[in-house]
Design a protein around this motif. Structure first.
Motif, PDB file in Angstrom:
ATOM      1  N   HIS A  71      37.248   9.694  25.692  1.00 38.58           N
ATOM      2  CA  HIS A  71      36.234  10.758  25.721  1.00 38.58           C
ATOM      3  C   HIS A  71      36.940  12.072  26.004  1.00 38.58           C
ATOM      4  O   HIS A  71      37.745  12.186  26.934  1.00 38.58           O
ATOM      5  N   TYR A  75      33.015  11.895  31.450  1.00 36.29           N
ATOM      6  CA  TYR A  75      31.976  10.891  31.179  1.00 36.29           C
ATOM      7  C   TYR A  75      32.089   9.772  32.211  1.00 36.29           C
ATOM      8  O   TYR A  75      33.190   9.391  32.621  1.00 36.29           O
ATOM      9  N   ASP A  79      26.076   8.445  32.890  1.00 38.41           N
ATOM     10  CA  ASP A  79      25.653   9.528  31.994  1.00 38.41           C
ATOM     11  C   ASP A  79      24.666   9.019  30.947  1.00 38.41           C
ATOM     12  O   ASP A  79      24.515   7.815  30.735  1.00 38.41           O
ATOM     13  N   THR A  80      24.031   9.958  30.250  1.00 40.92           N
ATOM     14  CA  THR A  80      22.934   9.614  29.346  1.00 40.92           C
ATOM     15  C   THR A  80      23.433   9.274  27.945  1.00 40.92           C
ATOM     16  O   THR A  80      24.592   9.509  27.600  1.00 40.92           O
ATOM     17  N   ARG A  83      24.776  12.277  26.106  1.00 40.84           N
ATOM     18  CA  ARG A  83      26.199  12.591  26.290  1.00 40.84           C
ATOM     19  C   ARG A  83      27.070  11.637  25.468  1.00 40.84           C
ATOM     20  O   ARG A  83      28.125  12.031  24.982  1.00 40.84           O
ATOM     21  N   VAL A  86      27.331  13.105  22.094  1.00 37.84           N
ATOM     22  CA  VAL A  86      28.296  14.210  22.035  1.00 37.84           C
ATOM     23  C   VAL A  86      29.728  13.671  21.985  1.00 37.84           C
ATOM     24  O   VAL A  86      30.574  14.159  21.217  1.00 37.84           O
ATOM     25  N   ILE A  87      30.013  12.636  22.774  1.00 36.90           N
ATOM     26  CA  ILE A  87      31.366  12.057  22.777  1.00 36.90           C
ATOM     27  C   ILE A  87      31.685  11.437  21.426  1.00 36.90           C
ATOM     28  O   ILE A  87      32.792  11.615  20.888  1.00 36.90           O
TER      29      ILE A  87
END
Length: 394
Positions: A71, A75, A79-80, A83, A86-87
């Motif tokens: 990542h 992270y 985390d959600t 996220r 996004v990674i």
């Protein structure tokens, strides 16, 4: 006496007017498409409601609860899913950017080597192209991952380069930089050097157009880019502190690590796409009239100068359109990372997140939209560059 032609249309039914019919058919087509889309959407919502599945994007706020091997941003398992998305997006962009850069570099070298008068160089380039472009990219990914990188020795027996870089079956460990006292002066000096190089290049071009006298901007630009930041480091101190990886227990600690999945994926996509780019470069160079080469030689230009300043600028107009397609293929082929477990958009978001949440429609729609946005962005950028280098008739 000259007769005045009557250009007015004969009166009749409105359906005899081609413009009216064209508008009517287009309106009917739009209504049909919208109706079909609404039917599919309503039918999907009804089926989801009957099965007790709640649609929407609220799952993006839920905790993911699983770890990720690579990542680029911070992270943790708490985390959600947002996220995680996004990674996965950043990992996909990382592979695409690195692959496009190295595939372009290798493809241009191979394309020029394909046309080399040296028999051995030309044949080696031909063998490379015919070999790697005819093997499916997924098999090449498997080759680099399972046959080359995984059989490497463990961290204790890793291959070391100057006790700084370490290659093992855990990946490539390398030093990582961190900010030091001379960081910001170094960045400011680097920005000033880049601005100076741009100004120098524009001045050299205007000088050449006005007087015909060339100016060797390459060597001067390199000197500016090296000297200005170098002086900043001497005056204000080192811009970075380097953390060298140290073997602790069964693995390395500190520094950066390039995981084997990323290395295998980048190698395979670069080598595969470079074979196609090489053929695009070869065809583009051969599309330039041989008279251009003869004219350059008659002016006393060296072969390398002829290639760099006469042939390649004209060949780019032929190379760019198919080159855009190769960039798009490389970005889309990055989704093959799911085959070796690299955490890209497909394996991470459309794989793990989809299996945990069951939000198939939302997850697949988001993933498809991401690849569509990446492809459109590449196309727009390359089309802009293609228009910029196009011939402008005066």
């Amino acid at each position: 006496m000259q007769n005045i032609a009557n250009n007015s249309r004969p009166r009749g039914s409105v359906w005899t007017d081609p413009q009216v019919r064209a508008w009517a058919f287009q309106i009917i087509a739009v209504i049909a498409v919208v109706a079909l889309g609404w039917y599919l959407f309503h039918n999907t919502q009804s089926n989801l409601a009957q099965r007790g599945i709640i649609s929407g994007f609220g799952f993006l706020e839920q905790s993911a609860g699983f770890g990720i091997s690579q990542h680029l941003i911070d992270y943790s398992e708490s985390d959600t899913y947002g996220r995680v998305f996004v990674i996965g997006l950043l990992n996909t962009l990382l592979v695409s950017v690195i692959g496009i850069f190295f595939a372009t570099l290798l493809g241009f070298i191979l394309g020029v080597a394909r046309l080399s008068p040296n028999w051995l160089i030309s044949k080696l380039a031909t063998i490379y192209i015919e070999t790697f472009r005819n093997i499916p990219p997924l098999l090449q990914i498997f080759f680099w991952y399972f046959a080359v990188l995984l059989p490497l020795p463990g961290p204790k027996q890793s291959l070391s380069i100057g006790d700084t870089f370490f290659l093992s079956n855990r990946g490539l460990n390398m030093p990582s930089p961190s900010m030091a006292e001379g960081y910001w002066p170094f960045i400011i000096a680097l920005v000033l050097a880049v601005v100076a190089v741009i100004v120098l290049a524009r001045w050299a071009r205007q000088r050449f157009e006005a007087t015909g006298q060339p100016f060797h901007t390459v060597y001067v630009s390199l000197a500016i880019l090296l000297l200005v930041p170098g002086l900043s480091a001497l005056v204000f101190g080192d811009p970075f502190h380097w953390t060298v990886p140290q073997l602790t227990g069964f693995n390395f600690r500190g520094g950066w690590v390039v995981i084997p999945e990323l290395m295998a994926l980048t190698l395979a996509l670069t080598i595969y796409t470079a074979a196609f780019i090489a053929e695009n470069v070869r065809s583009g160079i051969q599309a330039v009239s041989h008279g251009q080469t003869e004219a350059a030689r008659s002016l006393g230009l060296q072969p390398t100068v002829t290639l760099r300043k006469v042939i390649v600028p004209q060949a780019l107009r032929v190379i760019i359109p198919p080159l855009t397609s190769q960039y798009l293929n490389l970005a889309k082929n990055s989704s093959l990372a799911a085959g070796i477990g690299y955490p890209d958009m497909v394996s991470l978001f459309a794989g793990t997140v989809l299996n945990q949440t069951g939000q198939a429609i939302e997850v697949v729609a988001i993933t498809m939209s991401v690849y569509l946005a990446i492809s459109i962005s590449i196309s727009m950028l390359m089309n802009w560059y293609n228009k910029r280098i196009a011939l402008v008739e005066r």
